[in-house]
Design an enzyme around this catalytic site. Structure first.
Site, PDB file in Angstrom:
ATOM      1  N   ARG A 162      13.098  39.401  -5.990  1.00 14.04           N
ATOM      2  CA  ARG A 162      12.229  37.866  -6.513  1.00 14.04           C
ATOM      3  C   ARG A 162      10.964  38.203  -6.857  1.00 14.04           C
ATOM      4  O   ARG A 162      10.090  38.617  -6.198  1.00 14.04           O
ATOM      5  CB  ARG A 162      12.633  36.780  -5.251  1.00 14.04           C
ATOM      6  N   LYS A 198      18.613  42.536  -4.781  1.00 16.66           N
ATOM      7  CA  LYS A 198      18.031  41.497  -5.416  1.00 16.66           C
ATOM      8  C   LYS A 198      16.403  41.667  -5.179  1.00 16.66           C
ATOM      9  O   LYS A 198      15.928  41.912  -3.966  1.00 16.66           O
ATOM     10  CB  LYS A 198      18.300  40.012  -4.940  1.00 16.66           C
ATOM     11  N   HIS A 257      18.660  28.291   6.199  1.00 17.94           N
ATOM     12  CA  HIS A 257      18.247  29.493   5.275  1.00 17.94           C
ATOM     13  C   HIS A 257      18.211  30.710   5.875  1.00 17.94           C
ATOM     14  O   HIS A 257      18.452  31.853   5.488  1.00 17.94           O
ATOM     15  CB  HIS A 257      17.229  29.040   4.327  1.00 17.94           C
ATOM     16  N   ASN A 275       0.886  -1.189  -0.132  1.00 21.01           N
ATOM     17  CA  ASN A 275      -0.128  -0.028   0.015  1.00 21.01           C
ATOM     18  C   ASN A 275       0.799   1.357  -0.170  1.00 21.01           C
ATOM     19  O   ASN A 275       0.351   2.380   0.163  1.00 21.01           O
ATOM     20  CB  ASN A 275      -0.798   0.066   1.286  1.00 21.01           C
ATOM     21  N   ASP A 276       2.017   1.267  -0.430  1.00 20.74           N
ATOM     22  CA  ASP A 276       3.240   2.347  -0.383  1.00 20.74           C
ATOM     23  C   ASP A 276       3.505   2.940   0.848  1.00 20.74           C
ATOM     24  O   ASP A 276       4.298   3.817   0.893  1.00 20.74           O
ATOM     25  CB  ASP A 276       2.453   3.220  -1.295  1.00 20.74           C
ATOM     26  N   ASP A 278      22.340  39.089  -2.245  1.00 22.60           N
ATOM     27  CA  ASP A 278      21.292  39.842  -1.719  1.00 22.60           C
ATOM     28  C   ASP A 278      21.503  40.341  -0.311  1.00 22.60           C
ATOM     29  O   ASP A 278      22.780  39.850   0.225  1.00 22.60           O
ATOM     30  CB  ASP A 278      19.941  39.069  -1.713  1.00 22.60           C
ATOM     31  N   ASP A 320      26.761  32.243  -1.450  1.00 14.14           N
ATOM     32  CA  ASP A 320      25.450  32.011  -0.992  1.00 14.14           C
ATOM     33  C   ASP A 320      25.369  30.876  -0.020  1.00 14.14           C
ATOM     34  O   ASP A 320      26.031  29.965   0.007  1.00 14.14           O
ATOM     35  CB  ASP A 320      24.379  32.008  -2.392  1.00 14.14           C
TER      36      ASP A 320
END
Length: 313
Positions: A194, A192, A130, A37-38, A169, A218
């Site tokens: 986006r 920058k 990030h 069933n995954d 940026d 970056d």
């Protein structure tokens, strides 16, 4: 390193093996199977009872598969009576989803942090998140490392007398300034804007780049649209040579080849937080290992020593 058990998911077993070699401990086996069933089932095939367990799993493509596998590993460790379970996450993909910047939008970075804690994470060891606020999404301790020392050690091999570090940026300017201080060179930053995931505009570069050797820094490179846009701007401003550096080399959709094909890009440098298949690598690519840094942080976590004292510059 007694009473420690290190396991790896299927996202980046090569990095896990390298970390264990640094720690001089075995990488314990994990059995993963998929039912008809995954659904996925995970079994940690070593004793975890009252042990300090480390689960190494970056959230990389396929992100959702690797996330669920990590959640099941956490559940298995908790069910096996682990004394403490630390998630070693070299790359946290959902860190980009860190704020509500459109109506009725999800904040995946916070949700995934809650899922990890609910599944049994006692602590998180991450590399170059990030956004700084992602650290606060977790209700358990987070040790946040960076790879600037490794990158700086590499670039010190070059003549830096005419070099400027450029951030694509202003959001990454603090990190770029830190990196520039490690190298003893000036810093510049792009302005920058986006418009979409793969459409950006850099209107100007703040700082002196004309006639300079540039290191573009970056935190991660995915489709490469920001870097390519910045390269065009640097050419217009008369940069002499260009090298590109990042911590997380995601290089989606042929980005590595597109950047490598730029004739004035001398080198592309990243770390091995994300696995890069041999067939996708280009001659200009240099991959640095963060295994020694991750291993030392894990050793310090296990021994109750300061991690920030090791990685603060």
């Amino acid at each position: 390193m007694r009473d420690i058990a290190v396991f790896s998911g299927s996202a980046h077993p090569e990095l896990a093996a390298e970390i264990c070699a640094q720690l001089e401990v075995p990488l314990r086996p994990v059995r993963t199977q998929r039912f008809a069933n995954d659904c996925i089932e995970v079994q940690l095939q070593a004793n975890c009872r009252e042990r300090d367990v480390f689960l190494i799993q970056p959230l990389v493509t396929p992100v959702q598969e690797n996330l669920v596998e990590l959640l099941l590993m956490l559940d298995a460790a908790r069910g096996a009576s682990a004394a403490r379970t630390t998630v070693v996450m070299p790359h946290y993909a959902y860190a980009r989803s860190d704020k509500k910047d459109a109506p009725r939008i999800s904040i995946g970075g916070r949700l995934v942090a809650d899922l990890l804690v609910a599944a049994g994470a006692s602590r998180v060891l991450a590399m170059t998140l990030h956004s700084p606020q992602v650290h606060g999404f977790f209700s358990v301790p987070v040790d946040h490392l960076h790879a600037l020392r490794e990158l700086a050690l590499h670039f010190r091999q070059h003549d830096l007398s005419n070099t400027t570090v450029v951030s694509p940026d202003l959001g990454n300017a603090k990190e770029a300034s830190h990196f520039a201080r490690l190298l003893g060179v000036p810093v510049a930053a792009g302005a920058k804007q986006r418009f979409a995931d793969d459409k950006v505009t850099i209107s100007s570069v703040i700082g002196e780049v004309a006639g300079r050797d540039i290191i573009v820094l970056d935190d991660e490179i995915a489709k490469g649209s920001t870097v390519l846009e910045l390269l065009d701007k640097l050419r217009d401003l008369g940069a002499r040579t260009i090298r590109v550096a990042c911590t997380h080399g995601l290089f989606a959709g042929g980005a590595l080849k597109r950047i490598g094909d730029q004739p004035d890009v001398l080198e592309i440098v990243c770390t091995n937080t994300v696995p890069i298949p041999d067939g996708e690598r280009v001659p200009k690519l240099k991959v640095l290992s963060i295994a020694p840094a991750m291993a030392e942080a894990m050793r310090r976590i296990h021994n109750g020593e300061s991690v920030s004292a090791l990685f603060d510059a």
